[in-house]
Enzyme design. Structure first.
Site, PDB file in Angstrom:
ATOM      1  N   GLY A 155       0.794  -1.235   0.000  1.00  0.00           N
ATOM      2  CA  GLY A 155       0.000   0.000   0.000  1.00  0.00           C
ATOM      3  C   GLY A 155       0.817   1.272   0.000  1.00  0.00           C
ATOM      4  O   GLY A 155       0.365   2.308  -0.489  1.00  0.00           O
ATOM      5  N   GLU A 334      10.804  -2.619  -9.848  1.00  0.00           N
ATOM      6  CA  GLU A 334      11.056  -1.775  -8.676  1.00  0.00           C
ATOM      7  C   GLU A 334      11.446  -0.402  -9.207  1.00  0.00           C
ATOM      8  O   GLU A 334      12.492  -0.247  -9.834  1.00  0.00           O
ATOM      9  CB  GLU A 334      12.196  -2.356  -7.835  1.00  0.00           C
TER      10      GLU A 334
END
Ligand SMILES: [Zn+2]
Length: 444
Positions: A155, A334
């Site tokens: 999140g 990433e």
């Protein structure tokens, strides 16, 4: 005495919690020589993330910080409710779940020919888990190769979510304006964007979901659990929604966005054994990183890519699950060391990643597959390289369609249908210059 007690506490947490892991407390450990790493790794209820040259993140249930202080002074607390040390804290500019939902609904209403909005389930606090389908005849489930981007399963890792909303807007506007690149991509494929798998974590600015569970340690794992099956039992509600969604789709290629490092991480994460088609996976990863100057020029990773296990072992991740159980080649992207950067940095992140995201989506052309006359056809397909005679693998298919990303070359597909037709062998050539639906796709 105190130390023993805490060790016992952690072992108790560990028992019976094979799948879901709590990430209620988080710390950043300074450990350049990785002296403490093994100690943390020995506790299976702890989650290790982003092992870098000077340290790593550790998440776990309540008691983690007390446990850590028993073995080292060299850590700082990550306030998991605020995105932590990686965050530029309060930043009112970021769209909320409501703001983004409004954008999806508006785009779906404005472009119904190419956008279909679907909620694939609810989060723990009742938020819709939105998937945006981008394809011609979007309202119809056509037999076309399928691609997916998923973001924000942690999140507090938000960059990918913002990039997907931006890319979505760019795609629909350019398609409508007649851009040939977008027309080719959207007309020939079914593309799925899931900007947030963890809207509750996003709302609370934390890694875990409403129950503090780490979704990227929650998927079935073929290597760390010998008895693993592709079962939803005992998993987080968001994990289950994703698993059920995948089970009824035919996604052949996908990307999962994270933050906390800048690198492309490819399978497997869970075992040192190299995955099928390892070299091709690496090439695809190198292409993404090569078009992103932050990744390409990385000091930490040569050419901005790494095999997952070579970096650090990760069990229960979505990437390995997708490739192992569904043949969906998923790589992990990433994007940013800072998990919740200042909102004004998103423009720059989009510039860095835009061409990479497009190039990766176009790799769907590097697939081969078949469509059966019978829409209920199902069975197994055995794929062999014609050049080497080597078996690539044996894969299940269903609902009369199948797609697989393969290296350029010639293949034999031996299709073992469970229906009356029985076995059929076809030869298919993979040529990246011919989009899959036109060249590499056989109509049985
Ligand atoms: Zn992450």
């Amino acid at each position: 005495m105190k130390k023993t007690l805490l060790a016992v506490m952690l072992i108790v947490f560990c028992a019976g919690s094979f799948a879901s892991k709590s990430v209620k407390e988080g710390i950043l450990v300074y450990d350049p020589d990785k002296i403490m790493l093994k100690k943390f790794q020995a506790h299976h209820d702890l989650t290790i993330d982003h092992v870098q040259f000077n340290g790593y993140e550790v998440y776990g249930p309540e008691g983690l910080k007390r446990y850590a202080s028993g073995i080292t002074d060299s850590f700082i607390s990550i306030d998991t409710s605020r995105g932590g040390r990686f965050s530029n804290s309060v930043n009112a500019s970021y769209p909320t779940n409501r703001d983004d939902e409004k954008t999806y609904l508006e785009l779906a209403a404005k472009y119904p020919n190419i956008i279909k909005l679907e909620s694939i389930g609810k989060s723990g606090s009742g938020e819709d888990l939105w998937v945006i389908k981008i394809s011609d005849n979007a309202q119809v489930d056509e037999k076309e190769p399928e691609f997916a981007y998923v973001a924000n399963m942690h999140g507090n890792e938000v960059v990918g979510r913002r990039l997907l909303v931006r890319l979505l807007s760019e795609m629909v506007v350019k398609y409508t304006a007649g851009d040939p690149e977008m027309i080719r991509l959207i007309d020939n494929n079914e593309i799925f964007f899931m900007p947030s798998l963890n809207p509750d974590g996003h709302a609370k600015r934390r890694r875990g979901n409403a129950k503090w569970l780490d979704l990227n340690r929650d998927f079935p794992d073929f290597a760390s659990n010998a008895n693993s099956t592709n079962s939803v039992q005992g998993r987080a509600i968001e994990t289950i929604a994703m698993m059920n969604f995948h089970a009824r789709r035919h996604i052949a290629l996908s990307g999962s966005f994270h933050d906390g490092a800048v690198v492309v991480n490819y399978p497997w994460d869970t075992t040192k054994v190299r995955p099928p088609l390892h070299q091709m996976i690496r090439d695809i990863s190198l292409e993404y990183a090569g078009l992103n100057s932050n990744m390409r020029d990385s000091y930490n990773w040569k050419n901005g890519v790494t095999n997952g296990y070579d970096w650090y072992e990760l069990n229960g991740g979505m990437q390995d699950w997708a490739y192992y159980y569904h043949g969906d080649l998923m790589i992990t992207l990433e994007l940013s060391n800072n998990k919740w950067p200042h909102f004004r940095e998103i423009d720059h992140q989009y510039d860095l990643n835009r061409d990479s995201m497009m190039a990766f989506m176009k790799r769907i052309d590097q697939g081969a597959g078949f469509i059966s006359k019978d829409p209920s056809d199902q069975g197994w397909v055995e794929i062999t390289s014609l050049a080497t005679g080597k078996l690539i693998g044996n894969y299940p298919y269903f609902a009369g369609e199948y797609y697989k990303i393969l290296p350029v070359g010639d293949y034999s597909f031996k299709i073992n249908s469970k229906q009356a037709e029985g076995t059929k062998s076809v030869e298919i050539s993979v040529n990246r210059n011919i989009p899959m639906p036109n060249g590499n796709l056989i109509h049985l």
